[in-house]
Write a protein that holds these residues in place. Structure first.
Motif, PDB file in Angstrom:
ATOM      1  N   UNK A 150       0.831  -1.198   0.000  1.00  0.00           N
ATOM      2  CA  UNK A 150       0.000   0.000   0.000  1.00  0.00           C
ATOM      3  C   UNK A 150       0.866   1.249   0.000  1.00  0.00           C
ATOM      4  N   UNK A 151       1.932   1.241   0.775  1.00  0.00           N
ATOM      5  CA  UNK A 151       2.800   2.412   0.809  1.00  0.00           C
ATOM      6  C   UNK A 151       3.519   2.600  -0.527  1.00  0.00           C
ATOM      7  N   UNK A 152       3.875   1.496  -1.195  1.00  0.00           N
ATOM      8  CA  UNK A 152       4.423   1.594  -2.544  1.00  0.00           C
ATOM      9  C   UNK A 152       3.423   2.266  -3.472  1.00  0.00           C
ATOM     10  N   UNK A 153       2.153   1.827  -3.429  1.00  0.00           N
ATOM     11  CA  UNK A 153       1.127   2.426  -4.280  1.00  0.00           C
ATOM     12  C   UNK A 153       0.924   3.900  -3.950  1.00  0.00           C
ATOM     13  N   UNK A 154       1.056   4.265  -2.680  1.00  0.00           N
ATOM     14  CA  UNK A 154       0.902   5.660  -2.285  1.00  0.00           C
ATOM     15  C   UNK A 154       1.989   6.538  -2.884  1.00  0.00           C
ATOM     16  N   UNK A 155       3.132   5.958  -3.216  1.00  0.00           N
ATOM     17  CA  UNK A 155       4.205   6.719  -3.833  1.00  0.00           C
ATOM     18  C   UNK A 155       3.889   7.162  -5.248  1.00  0.00           C
ATOM     19  N   UNK A 156       2.872   6.535  -5.861  1.00  0.00           N
ATOM     20  CA  UNK A 156       2.453   6.928  -7.209  1.00  0.00           C
ATOM     21  C   UNK A 156       1.606   8.193  -7.149  1.00  0.00           C
ATOM     22  N   UNK A 157       1.531   8.884  -8.262  1.00  0.00           N
ATOM     23  CA  UNK A 157       0.688  10.075  -8.355  1.00  0.00           C
ATOM     24  C   UNK A 157      -0.790   9.713  -8.397  1.00  0.00           C
ATOM     25  N   UNK A 158      -1.096   8.602  -9.054  1.00  0.00           N
ATOM     26  CA  UNK A 158      -2.471   8.189  -9.318  1.00  0.00           C
ATOM     27  C   UNK A 158      -2.572   6.701  -9.063  1.00  0.00           C
ATOM     28  N   UNK A 159      -3.687   6.264  -8.454  1.00  0.00           N
ATOM     29  CA  UNK A 159      -3.923   4.844  -8.199  1.00  0.00           C
ATOM     30  C   UNK A 159      -5.240   4.421  -8.848  1.00  0.00           C
ATOM     31  N   UNK A 160      -5.145   3.461  -9.766  1.00  0.00           N
ATOM     32  CA  UNK A 160      -6.324   2.890 -10.400  1.00  0.00           C
ATOM     33  C   UNK A 160      -6.457   1.465  -9.886  1.00  0.00           C
ATOM     34  N   UNK A 161      -7.612   1.145  -9.322  1.00  0.00           N
ATOM     35  CA  UNK A 161      -7.775  -0.134  -8.625  1.00  0.00           C
ATOM     36  C   UNK A 161      -8.873  -0.979  -9.252  1.00  0.00           C
ATOM     37  N   UNK A 162      -8.663  -2.284  -9.234  1.00  0.00           N
ATOM     38  CA  UNK A 162      -9.721  -3.221  -9.603  1.00  0.00           C
ATOM     39  C   UNK A 162     -10.824  -3.146  -8.555  1.00  0.00           C
TER      40      UNK A 162
END
Length: 264
Positions: A120-132
């Motif tokens: 989750x913290x890795x994903x938070x490092x992205x600008x945008x999160x697109x999730x299934x």
């Protein structure tokens, strides 16, 4: 790059894939090293956009429990306190997320399945999160009697209210993708998050690369500084962009109703 992470480039898009599918992309020392190396490589590349995804049944199940066991008996201060990465601002665990936050181009995380703890913290490092729609998210550290320490306490307060942050942290309970979107952790939901992320990335390749990088840097600056400083910085950045070859190409393409063509 390794048996943990692959990096491919196509149409100005860097695609970073976590490839430890047999372990739900759990983060061990080799994965830490590979993720950081991938981030540093992409940051120095000519890619205009980056997409991060995980292979197999989930994006990332979090820290490999075996890795936690390896820390038992060691001096935690010696492990965690030295600032070894990010030009002396992070340790290696924090760099897993923060290397992407510092990456100069936009980063999009395509999340499916579990996205727990370190994932989750890795994903938070992205600008945008697109999730299934069936993705699940958790700030998992409290389950192990510890606190989020991989950049989460820099990144989460930018996205969610304090009470949401506290509930996520105190309980370690997984939440659905729908709730994650409602709470601000997820940008949008998609039936196929990788396809949606790639579609967005392709659209962004048609934007001025220098303006995209400037916008990301300016947003990061705005999140850390007061109003007067931000007003001055946005004027400075704008002055640097106006009249450049890229900016003039964007204007020409708009007038001529065609796709812009950028060098590199």
């Amino acid at each position: 790059m390794s048996d943990r992470v692959s990096v491919t480039y196509d149409n100005h898009i860097a695609h970073v894939r976590l490839t430890r599918a047999d372990k739900m992309n759990a983060v061990d020392q080799a994965m830490i090293d590979a993720i950081i190396a991938a981030g540093l490589e992409v940051a120095e590349s000519k890619a205009r956009v980056c997409v991060i995804s995980g292979e197999g049944k989930g994006f990332c199940a979090g820290i490999d429990v075996g890795g936690l066991g390896a820390m038992i008996g060691k001096d935690s201060n010696e492990l965690l306190m030295p600032r070894t990465h990010g030009e002396g601002t992070t340790n290696q665990w924090q760099e897993v997320a923060m290397v992407w936050a510092r990456c100069p181009m936009p980063v999009i995380a395509a999340v499916h399945g579990v996205c727990f703890g370190a994932g989750m913290q890795l994903a938070l490092g992205a600008d945008i999160r697109i999730a299934a729609r069936d993705a699940r998210f958790a700030v998992m550290e409290m389950k192990w009697g510890i606190v989020p320490d991989m950049g989460g306490m820099v990144l989460l307060p930018r996205l969610v209210r304090s009470d949401v942050l506290r509930k996520l942290t105190y309980t370690a309970d997984p939440i659905s993708a729908e709730k994650a979107e409602a709470w601000g952790l997820v940008t949008e939901l998609a039936d196929d998050p990788v396809a949606a992320a790639m579609e967005l990335a392709e659209a962004l390749t048609l934007k001025s690369p220098s303006a995209l990088r400037a916008a990301k840097a300016l947003i990061g600056y705005a999140e850390m500084h007061g109003a007067d400083e931000v007003l001055l910085e946005e004027s400075r950045v704008q002055a640097e962009l106006i009249g450049t070859a890229e900016q003039m190409e964007v204007v020409a393409a708009q007038i001529q109703k065609r796709a812009p063509v950028f060098e590199g």
